[in-house]
Design an enzyme around this catalytic site. Structure first.
Site, PDB file in Angstrom:
ATOM      1  N   VAL A 133       0.952  -1.308  -0.074  1.00  0.00           N
ATOM      2  CA  VAL A 133       0.039  -0.018  -0.180  1.00  0.00           C
ATOM      3  C   VAL A 133       0.870   1.285  -0.073  1.00  0.00           C
ATOM      4  CG1 VAL A 133      -1.982  -0.957   1.079  1.00  0.00           C
ATOM      5  CG2 VAL A 133      -0.250   0.102   2.718  1.00  0.00           C
ATOM      6  N   ASN A 163      -7.317  -0.425   5.331  1.00  0.00           N
ATOM      7  CA  ASN A 163      -7.435  -1.136   6.722  1.00  0.00           C
ATOM      8  C   ASN A 163      -5.825  -1.640   6.812  1.00  0.00           C
ATOM      9  OD1 ASN A 163      -8.122  -2.880   9.128  1.00  0.00           O
ATOM     10  ND2 ASN A 163      -7.122  -4.355   7.691  1.00  0.00           N
ATOM     11  N   SER A 202      -7.340   4.353  14.805  1.00  0.00           N
ATOM     12  CA  SER A 202      -7.227   3.529  16.322  1.00  0.00           C
ATOM     13  C   SER A 202      -7.526   4.346  17.459  1.00  0.00           C
ATOM     14  CB  SER A 202      -5.765   3.269  16.579  1.00  0.00           C
ATOM     15  OG  SER A 202      -5.430   2.533  17.747  1.00  0.00           O
ATOM     16  N   TYR A 244       3.023   5.264  15.391  1.00  0.00           N
ATOM     17  CA  TYR A 244       1.983   4.477  15.247  1.00  0.00           C
ATOM     18  C   TYR A 244       0.848   5.484  15.711  1.00  0.00           C
ATOM     19  CZ  TYR A 244      -1.914   1.133  15.683  1.00  0.00           C
ATOM     20  OH  TYR A 244      -3.090   0.370  15.783  1.00  0.00           O
ATOM     21  N   ALA A 293       0.843   8.766  15.932  1.00  0.00           N
ATOM     22  CA  ALA A 293       0.746  10.216  14.841  1.00  0.00           C
ATOM     23  C   ALA A 293       0.223   9.465  13.865  1.00  0.00           C
ATOM     24  CB  ALA A 293       2.325  10.442  14.689  1.00  0.00           C
ATOM     25  N   SER A 294       0.562   8.409  13.234  1.00  0.00           N
ATOM     26  CA  SER A 294      -0.011   7.967  11.682  1.00  0.00           C
ATOM     27  C   SER A 294      -1.862   7.783  11.925  1.00  0.00           C
ATOM     28  CB  SER A 294       0.416   6.576  11.354  1.00  0.00           C
ATOM     29  OG  SER A 294       0.027   5.542  12.137  1.00  0.00           O
ATOM     30  N   LYS A 295      -2.098   7.265  13.150  1.00  0.00           N
ATOM     31  CA  LYS A 295      -3.543   6.877  13.372  1.00  0.00           C
ATOM     32  C   LYS A 295      -4.234   8.342  13.430  1.00  0.00           C
ATOM     33  CE  LYS A 295      -3.303   2.529  12.543  1.00  0.00           C
ATOM     34  NZ  LYS A 295      -4.119   2.015  11.421  1.00  0.00           N
ATOM     35  N   ILE A 305      -7.836  -5.240  19.939  1.00  0.00           N
ATOM     36  CA  ILE A 305      -8.610  -6.448  19.169  1.00  0.00           C
ATOM     37  C   ILE A 305      -7.594  -7.506  19.104  1.00  0.00           C
ATOM     38  CG2 ILE A 305      -9.782  -6.961  17.201  1.00  0.00           C
ATOM     39  CD1 ILE A 305     -11.027  -4.524  18.742  1.00  0.00           C
TER      40      ILE A 305
END
Length: 250
Positions: free
Chosen positions: A63, A89, A142, A155, A157-159, A188
């Site tokens: 991706v 996703n 998230s 993580y 920052a990206s979300k 999850i």
């Protein structure tokens, strides 16, 4: 069937939330194009759908690579003559390190997969949705896109970026009848959290750090995606749906 006759693309569809959502969309009547960097996993998800009587194909996809994402969208539109649903996703986490200790390479990798990957998916899918006057896009953020957590800087920052990028796209393409929403899962039960299980003391806390005091299931997230993808959510766009068992409030 809530998405009967629709065409859906799911990235990260080889395992976890992506696999569960691919299966759920197929159960509700969609033809599903399963994308994953792990070709074997993507092929397996597609095979499970077909064995259950559904329609699916798989495409090996990085991706972060524009050419791969273009080919993915092209495969969907050429195979099924359209594109109605995109579930961006695919995602990765990072080593638990202070941000000053992270390598530049790891920072770039997490941002590229989790944020650039969402951007590329929308960049190439939206023009196809415009041709048919509508579509639904769901991006995976998230609960950690809404609050900080030590040692998860890239993580988080990206979300967080996914949330605002989702709002931007919703504003820019709402008049084209393209709805863009996000989901924000909590903890999850998927392979992405497998590393956390190794610390028994820590896992006991993390696995119950929400109002329901349990792990979420991939199928529970898939149900939320199905809702946002369906006409039942026809007046919902620019929103982020928490699927966290009350984790943000805990």
């Amino acid at each position: 069937m809530r998405v009967k006759g629709k065409v859906a693309v799911v990235t990260g569809g080889g395992s976890g939330i992506g696999c569960a959502t691919s299966l759920r969309l197929a159960e509700e009547g969609a033809a599903v194009v399963v994308a994953d960097l792990n070709e074997e996993a993507a092929a397996n998800t597609a095979e499970v759908i077909k064995e259950a009587g559904g329609d699916a194909t798989f495409v090996k996809t990085d991706v972060t690579n524009p050419d791969d994402v273009q080919q993915l969208i092209s495969t969907a539109t050429q195979t099924y003559k359209g594109l109605d649903i995109l579930f961006n996703n695919a995602g990765i986490s990072n080593q638990e390190l202070k941000l000053t200790e992270l390598s530049l390479e790891e920072w770039d990798q997490v941002i590229n997969v989790n944020l650039k990957g969402v951007y590329l998916g929308m960049k190439y899918a939206i023009p196809e949705m415009e041709k048919q006057n509508g579509g639904s896009i769901i991006n995976t953020s998230s609960v950690l896109g809404f609050k900080g957590k030590k040692y998860q800087a890239p993580y988080n920052a990206s979300k967080a970026g996914v949330v605002t990028l989702t709002q931007n796209a919703a504003l820019e393409f709402g008049t084209k009848n393209i709805r863009v929403n996000a989901i924000a899962p909590g903890v999850i039960d998927t392979p992405i959290v497998d590393g956390w299980r190794e610390n028994e003391w820590k896992w006991e806390i993390i696995s119950k750090a929400n109002a329901l005091r349990r792990l979420g299931k991939p199928e529970e997230v898939a149900n939320a995606v199905l809702f946002l993808a369906s006409d039942e959510a026809s007046f919902i766009t620019g929103s982020t749906l928490m699927v966290d068992g009350g984790g943000l409030t805990f």
